[in-house]
Design an enzyme around this catalytic site. Structure first.
Site, PDB file in Angstrom:
ATOM      1  N   SER A  12       0.849  -1.197   0.000  1.00 21.69           N
ATOM      2  CA  SER A  12       0.000   0.000   0.000  1.00 21.69           C
ATOM      3  C   SER A  12       0.878   1.238   0.000  1.00 21.69           C
ATOM      4  O   SER A  12       1.673   1.441   0.929  1.00 21.69           O
ATOM      5  CB  SER A  12      -0.895   0.017   1.237  1.00 21.69           C
ATOM      6  OG  SER A  12      -1.419   1.325   1.407  1.00 21.69           O
ATOM      7  N   HIS A  37      -1.225  -1.300  -4.331  1.00 21.87           N
ATOM      8  CA  HIS A  37      -2.502  -0.997  -3.670  1.00 21.87           C
ATOM      9  C   HIS A  37      -2.573   0.507  -3.371  1.00 21.87           C
ATOM     10  O   HIS A  37      -1.669   1.070  -2.749  1.00 21.87           O
ATOM     11  CB  HIS A  37      -2.581  -1.807  -2.378  1.00 21.87           C
ATOM     12  CG  HIS A  37      -3.874  -1.714  -1.651  1.00 21.87           C
ATOM     13  ND1 HIS A  37      -4.989  -2.456  -1.988  1.00 21.87           N
ATOM     14  CD2 HIS A  37      -4.245  -0.965  -0.572  1.00 21.87           C
ATOM     15  CE1 HIS A  37      -5.979  -2.184  -1.152  1.00 21.87           C
ATOM     16  NE2 HIS A  37      -5.562  -1.262  -0.285  1.00 21.87           N
ATOM     17  N   ASP A  39      -4.783   3.522  -1.735  1.00 25.85           N
ATOM     18  CA  ASP A  39      -5.838   3.771  -0.750  1.00 25.85           C
ATOM     19  C   ASP A  39      -6.411   5.175  -0.914  1.00 25.85           C
ATOM     20  O   ASP A  39      -5.750   6.172  -0.609  1.00 25.85           O
ATOM     21  CB  ASP A  39      -5.265   3.617   0.665  1.00 25.85           C
ATOM     22  CG  ASP A  39      -5.083   2.158   1.041  1.00 25.85           C
ATOM     23  OD1 ASP A  39      -6.041   1.381   0.879  1.00 25.85           O
ATOM     24  OD2 ASP A  39      -3.980   1.791   1.485  1.00 25.85           O
ATOM     25  N   MET A  41      -9.113   7.856   0.283  1.00 28.91           N
ATOM     26  CA  MET A  41      -9.926   8.172   1.475  1.00 28.91           C
ATOM     27  C   MET A  41     -10.518   9.568   1.338  1.00 28.91           C
ATOM     28  O   MET A  41      -9.855  10.483   0.833  1.00 28.91           O
ATOM     29  CB  MET A  41      -9.063   8.114   2.726  1.00 28.91           C
ATOM     30  CG  MET A  41      -8.350   6.787   2.921  1.00 28.91           C
ATOM     31  SD  MET A  41      -7.497   6.734   4.502  1.00 28.91           S
ATOM     32  CE  MET A  41      -6.603   5.177   4.338  1.00 28.91           C
ATOM     33  N   HIS A  70      -8.426   0.990  -3.843  1.00 25.62           N
ATOM     34  CA  HIS A  70      -9.332   0.718  -2.717  1.00 25.62           C
ATOM     35  C   HIS A  70     -10.030   2.020  -2.350  1.00 25.62           C
ATOM     36  O   HIS A  70      -9.405   2.925  -1.794  1.00 25.62           O
ATOM     37  CB  HIS A  70      -8.492   0.176  -1.550  1.00 25.62           C
ATOM     38  CG  HIS A  70      -9.261  -0.097  -0.301  1.00 25.62           C
ATOM     39  ND1 HIS A  70      -8.628  -0.333   0.914  1.00 25.62           N
ATOM     40  CD2 HIS A  70     -10.589  -0.180  -0.051  1.00 25.62           C
ATOM     41  CE1 HIS A  70      -9.538  -0.552   1.832  1.00 25.62           C
ATOM     42  NE2 HIS A  70     -10.733  -0.449   1.289  1.00 25.62           N
ATOM     43  N   MET A  72     -12.208   4.147  -0.181  1.00 21.31           N
ATOM     44  CA  MET A  72     -12.834   4.335   1.129  1.00 21.31           C
ATOM     45  C   MET A  72     -13.550   5.675   1.070  1.00 21.31           C
ATOM     46  O   MET A  72     -13.179   6.659   1.721  1.00 21.31           O
ATOM     47  CB  MET A  72     -11.761   4.288   2.227  1.00 21.31           C
ATOM     48  CG  MET A  72     -11.253   2.853   2.453  1.00 21.31           C
ATOM     49  SD  MET A  72      -9.661   2.789   3.283  1.00 21.31           S
ATOM     50  CE  MET A  72      -8.583   2.979   1.866  1.00 21.31           C
ATOM     51  N   MET A 141     -11.358  -6.579   5.503  1.00 21.68           N
ATOM     52  CA  MET A 141     -10.568  -5.613   6.275  1.00 21.68           C
ATOM     53  C   MET A 141     -10.184  -6.243   7.619  1.00 21.68           C
ATOM     54  O   MET A 141     -11.050  -6.720   8.362  1.00 21.68           O
ATOM     55  CB  MET A 141     -11.363  -4.334   6.527  1.00 21.68           C
ATOM     56  CG  MET A 141     -11.690  -3.508   5.291  1.00 21.68           C
ATOM     57  SD  MET A 141     -10.279  -3.002   4.281  1.00 21.68           S
ATOM     58  CE  MET A 141      -9.276  -2.099   5.461  1.00 21.68           C
ATOM     59  N   GLY A 149      -0.669   1.133   9.698  1.00 29.51           N
ATOM     60  CA  GLY A 149       0.039   0.892  10.948  1.00 29.51           C
ATOM     61  C   GLY A 149      -0.812   0.458  12.129  1.00 29.51           C
ATOM     62  O   GLY A 149      -0.349   0.517  13.274  1.00 29.51           O
ATOM     63  N   ASP A 177      -6.576  -6.808   4.105  1.00 25.70           N
ATOM     64  CA  ASP A 177      -6.009  -5.452   4.181  1.00 25.70           C
ATOM     65  C   ASP A 177      -6.009  -4.964   5.626  1.00 25.70           C
ATOM     66  O   ASP A 177      -7.070  -4.786   6.224  1.00 25.70           O
ATOM     67  CB  ASP A 177      -6.851  -4.521   3.294  1.00 25.70           C
ATOM     68  CG  ASP A 177      -6.233  -3.141   3.142  1.00 25.70           C
ATOM     69  OD1 ASP A 177      -5.150  -2.887   3.693  1.00 25.70           O
ATOM     70  OD2 ASP A 177      -6.866  -2.310   2.453  1.00 25.70           O
ATOM     71  N   GLY A 179      -2.734  -4.508   8.887  1.00 26.35           N
ATOM     72  CA  GLY A 179      -1.966  -5.220   9.904  1.00 26.35           C
ATOM     73  C   GLY A 179      -1.313  -6.500   9.425  1.00 26.35           C
ATOM     74  O   GLY A 179      -0.980  -7.371  10.234  1.00 26.35           O
ATOM     75  N   GLY A 199       1.215  -2.277   4.123  1.00 19.84           N
ATOM     76  CA  GLY A 199       1.780  -0.944   4.047  1.00 19.84           C
ATOM     77  C   GLY A 199       3.029  -0.839   4.891  1.00 19.84           C
ATOM     78  O   GLY A 199       4.155  -0.932   4.398  1.00 19.84           O
TER      79      GLY A 199
HETATM   80  C1  DX5 Z   1      -6.265   1.010   5.781  1.00 21.14           C
HETATM   81  C2  DX5 Z   1      -5.800   0.827   4.355  1.00 21.14           C
HETATM   82  C3  DX5 Z   1      -4.688  -0.131   4.251  1.00 21.14           C
HETATM   83  C4  DX5 Z   1      -3.436   0.297   4.952  1.00 21.14           C
HETATM   84  C5  DX5 Z   1      -2.678  -0.907   5.386  1.00 21.14           C
HETATM   85  O1  DX5 Z   1      -7.347   1.845   5.810  1.00 21.14           O
HETATM   86  O2  DX5 Z   1      -6.860   0.365   3.550  1.00 21.14           O
HETATM   87  O3  DX5 Z   1      -4.420  -0.481   2.904  1.00 21.14           O
HETATM   88  O4  DX5 Z   1      -2.611   1.111   4.166  1.00 21.14           O
HETATM   89  O5  DX5 Z   1      -1.610  -0.483   6.143  1.00 21.14           O
HETATM   90  P1  DX5 Z   1      -0.868  -1.473   7.159  1.00 21.14           P
HETATM   91  O6  DX5 Z   1      -0.361  -2.605   6.365  1.00 21.14           O
HETATM   92  O7  DX5 Z   1       0.196  -0.595   7.713  1.00 21.14           O
HETATM   93  O8  DX5 Z   1      -1.887  -1.898   8.185  1.00 21.14           O
HETATM   94 ZN    ZN Z   2      -6.429  -0.513   1.515  1.00 20.64          ZN
END
Ligand code: DX5
Ligand code: ZN
Length: 233
Positions: A12, A37, A39, A41, A70, A72, A141, A149, A177, A179, A199
């Protein structure tokens, strides 16, 4: 894009250097990333803001693999064409983003992209069952979306297993997606996931100037994931 259930690592770029996306993407792809990937938002569906279609269009020429977008955001439908025109191979919308997810998935495919459906930790994956024939990917998710993070929500492993059974033989990717680390990866692949977004676990310790760390991080996740993948496939 051809379909298979081999393990795919999708870094990500939320964890990349925002001032240097082109070089960051080239670095992770050179170091073994399978997909990229992205993200998106909106500060409304999730409590954070990132970027929109113009940024996706700007980074597209740097992506040689798969651009996995993705969303959001809510609403989704007014923006589908813009993200597909920006070059998204896969556009994933959230089940929770509005009342007409069926229409949204049809519109994504109609616009020419693969259609993904994301499911938050608070949503039973069974709610995706009537929509599966409209999906090329379901994203489970394993954090509450909005930030990189965060800690992996382990109860989602049962939901992945349940989704894998619902999908059966259909050519639908299961993406996970949030952690994902070398510690959590084997749990999700044993349950049936094949696309692992990561990520912080990919970008930590590395940089464009020191990209081999990205490669070590990707390999550590992949090795851990593949060790348990075959049981679920
Ligand atoms: C969270 C995102 C993820 C995020 C994952 O809202 O959709 O793609 O970047 O990040 P890590 O791998 O650090 O949890
Ligand atoms: Zn994502």
């Amino acid at each position: 894009m051809t379909f298979d259930r081999s393990i795919k690592i999708a870094p990500s770029i939320l964890s990349a250097d925002f001032a240097d996306f082109g070089a960051e993407i080239q670095a992770i792809e050179a170091q073994g990333a399978d997909w990229v990937h992205v993200d998106v938002m909106d500060g409304h569906f999730v409590p954070n803001l990132t970027f929109g279609p113009p940024l996706c269009a700007a980074i597209r020429p740097h992506i040689k693999t798969v651009m996995d977008v993705h969303l959001m955001i809510s609403p989704v439908d007014p923006y589908i064409d813009a993200f597909v025109n920006a070059g998204a191979d896969i556009v994933t919308a959230h089940l929770e983003a509005g009342p007409h997810t069926h229409r949204t998935l049809q519109a994504i495919r109609g616009a020419g992209a693969k259609a993904g459906l994301a499911v938050n930790p608070g949503t039973p994956v069974d709610a995706a069952a009537p929509l599966l024939d409209l999906c090329d990917l379901v994203c489970v998710m394993t954090v509450n979306p909005g930030f990189g993070g965060q800690s992996f929500i382990e109860t989602q492993v049962d939901q992945i297993r349940r989704l894998r059974a619902l999908i059966g033989d259909r050519p639908i990717h299961i993406e996970v997606d949030g952690g994902v680390t070398p510690q959590t990866a084997p749990l999700v692949t044993a349950a049936g996931a094949d696309v692992l977004v990561a990520g912080s676990a990919v970008f930590k310790g590395g940089s464009v100037a020191n990209p081999t760390v990205y490669g070590e991080n990707i390999r550590a996740i992949r090795t851990a994931a593949e060790a348990t993948a075959f049981a679920a496939q």
